[in-house]
Design a protein around this motif. Structure first.
Motif, short mmCIF file in Angstrom:
data_model
loop_
_atom_site.label_atom_id
_atom_site.label_comp_id
_atom_site.label_asym_id
_atom_site.label_seq_id
_atom_site.Cartn_x
_atom_site.Cartn_y
_atom_site.Cartn_z
N ASP A 165 0.88 -1.07 0.02
CA ASP A 165 -0.15 -0.08 -0.07
C ASP A 165 0.87 1.35 0.19
O ASP A 165 1.88 1.12 0.69
CB ASP A 165 -0.82 0.05 1.22
CG ASP A 165 -1.80 -1.02 1.00
OD1 ASP A 165 -2.19 -1.69 0.18
OD2 ASP A 165 -2.38 -1.32 2.30
N VAL A 166 0.38 2.07 -0.69
CA VAL A 166 1.21 3.65 -1.02
C VAL A 166 0.05 4.73 -0.87
O VAL A 166 -0.94 4.42 -1.37
CB VAL A 166 2.04 3.73 -2.15
CG1 VAL A 166 3.06 2.71 -2.02
CG2 VAL A 166 1.29 3.40 -3.42
N PRO A 167 0.52 5.68 -0.18
CA PRO A 167 -0.53 6.85 -0.28
C PRO A 167 -0.69 7.70 -1.33
O PRO A 167 -1.68 8.27 -1.82
CB PRO A 167 -0.04 8.06 0.94
CG PRO A 167 1.47 7.72 0.98
CD PRO A 167 1.50 6.04 0.48
N ASP A 168 0.39 7.36 -2.43
CA ASP A 168 0.37 8.07 -3.79
C ASP A 168 1.14 7.31 -4.79
O ASP A 168 2.19 7.02 -4.56
CB ASP A 168 1.10 9.68 -3.56
CG ASP A 168 1.46 10.45 -4.83
OD1 ASP A 168 1.94 9.90 -6.05
OD2 ASP A 168 0.65 11.37 -4.83
N LEU A 169 0.31 6.88 -5.70
CA LEU A 169 0.78 6.02 -6.80
C LEU A 169 2.24 6.54 -7.77
O LEU A 169 3.06 6.02 -7.60
CB LEU A 169 -0.24 5.43 -7.84
CG LEU A 169 -1.21 4.51 -7.18
CD1 LEU A 169 -2.26 4.26 -8.13
CD2 LEU A 169 -0.51 3.21 -7.01
N ASP A 170 2.00 7.72 -7.84
CA ASP A 170 2.95 8.30 -8.84
C ASP A 170 4.38 8.40 -8.10
O ASP A 170 5.35 8.25 -8.51
CB ASP A 170 2.58 9.70 -9.21
CG ASP A 170 1.39 9.81 -10.15
OD1 ASP A 170 1.30 8.80 -11.08
OD2 ASP A 170 0.74 10.74 -10.52
N GLU A 171 4.13 8.85 -6.77
CA GLU A 171 5.44 8.85 -5.74
C GLU A 171 6.01 7.55 -5.59
O GLU A 171 7.14 7.39 -5.77
CB GLU A 171 5.28 9.53 -4.67
CG GLU A 171 6.34 9.89 -3.60
CD GLU A 171 6.00 10.19 -2.17
OE1 GLU A 171 6.90 10.17 -1.28
OE2 GLU A 171 5.14 11.09 -2.10
N GLY A 172 5.13 6.74 -5.43
CA GLY A 172 5.41 5.13 -5.11
C GLY A 172 6.35 4.71 -6.23
O GLY A 172 7.41 4.05 -6.26
N GLU A 173 5.65 5.00 -7.57
CA GLU A 173 6.27 4.31 -8.91
C GLU A 173 7.63 5.09 -8.85
O GLU A 173 8.53 4.37 -9.00
CB GLU A 173 5.46 5.09 -9.83
CG GLU A 173 6.03 4.48 -11.37
CD GLU A 173 5.12 4.79 -12.52
OE1 GLU A 173 5.48 5.26 -13.54
OE2 GLU A 173 3.75 3.94 -12.33
N THR A 174 7.94 6.51 -8.69
CA THR A 174 9.40 7.11 -8.94
C THR A 174 10.40 6.16 -8.16
O THR A 174 11.17 6.11 -8.46
CB THR A 174 9.04 8.54 -8.60
OG1 THR A 174 8.11 9.26 -9.46
CG2 THR A 174 10.47 9.32 -8.73
N ARG A 175 9.81 5.94 -6.91
CA ARG A 175 10.78 5.71 -5.86
C ARG A 175 10.92 4.22 -6.05
O ARG A 175 12.24 3.75 -6.02
CB ARG A 175 10.15 5.71 -4.49
CG ARG A 175 10.10 7.26 -4.01
CD ARG A 175 9.65 7.39 -2.65
NE ARG A 175 10.54 7.06 -1.74
CZ ARG A 175 10.23 7.00 -0.55
NH1 ARG A 175 9.11 7.39 0.07
NH2 ARG A 175 11.11 6.58 0.51
N VAL A 176 10.22 3.32 -6.54
CA VAL A 176 10.42 1.76 -6.65
C VAL A 176 11.14 1.74 -8.20
O VAL A 176 12.10 0.84 -8.23
CB VAL A 176 9.18 0.91 -6.80
CG1 VAL A 176 8.56 0.81 -5.43
CG2 VAL A 176 8.34 1.17 -7.91
N LEU A 177 10.90 2.57 -8.98
CA LEU A 177 11.58 2.42 -10.15
C LEU A 177 13.18 3.00 -9.97
O LEU A 177 14.08 2.29 -10.42
CB LEU A 177 11.26 3.41 -11.29
CG LEU A 177 9.80 3.14 -11.79
CD1 LEU A 177 9.35 4.37 -12.89
CD2 LEU A 177 10.00 1.65 -12.58
N ALA A 178 13.46 3.94 -8.92
CA ALA A 178 14.74 4.20 -8.60
C ALA A 178 15.45 3.21 -7.73
O ALA A 178 16.93 3.08 -7.80
CB ALA A 178 14.70 5.42 -7.61
N ILE A 179 14.86 2.38 -7.32
CA ILE A 179 15.57 1.29 -6.56
C ILE A 179 15.59 -0.10 -7.54
O ILE A 179 16.13 -1.15 -6.92
CB ILE A 179 14.98 0.66 -5.29
CG1 ILE A 179 13.61 0.33 -5.36
CG2 ILE A 179 15.17 2.11 -4.23
CD1 ILE A 179 13.04 -0.18 -4.03
#
Length: 125
Positions: free
Chosen positions: A81-95
């Protein structure tokens, strides 16, 4: 109803247990269990701090799932679960995650971890 057992760990097969553990540690914020970072470790576990956790076991012949195809079924996937899909996406792509080309919903997104296992980021409700 009284259960028979307590769910403690979900384990993912991978050719690189430590590498995949580092990915999921970055995703969840859970540290890698002390001692599991030794070279050649075949089972690496995260410390969730309560409840069930994730582990990663060596499978030299691991073939990533082919979702949504059926030639190598996913058999299981993980949701976060994430509060914001766009922010979550940016972060998982970065790792090191990859966004899957198939996106069947609007309140969740499908990604592949470095070993090719599907997982979803789900918008908190």
């Amino acid at each position: 109803m009284t259960g028979i057992a307590t769910f403690s760990v979900a384990a993912l097969d991978t050719r690189d247990p430590l590498g995949l553990a580092r990915f999921y540690s970055a995703l969840t914020g859970w540290p890698i269990r002390p001692g599991d970072e030794a070279p050649g470790t075949e089972w690496v576990e995260l410390v969730a701090g309560g409840g069930a956790t994730l582990a990663f076991q060596l499978a030299p012949g691991h073939t990533p799932p082919d979702w949504p195809g059926d030639s190598h079924p996913q058999q299981a996937h993980l949701d976060f679960d994430v509060p914001d899909l766009d922010e979550g996406e940016t972060r998982v792509l970065a790792i090191g995650a990859r966004k899957h080309e198939v996106q069947p919903g609007t309140d969740f997104r499908v990604y592949l971890d470095p070993a090719g296992h599907p997982f979803c980021l789900v918008l908190e409700h």
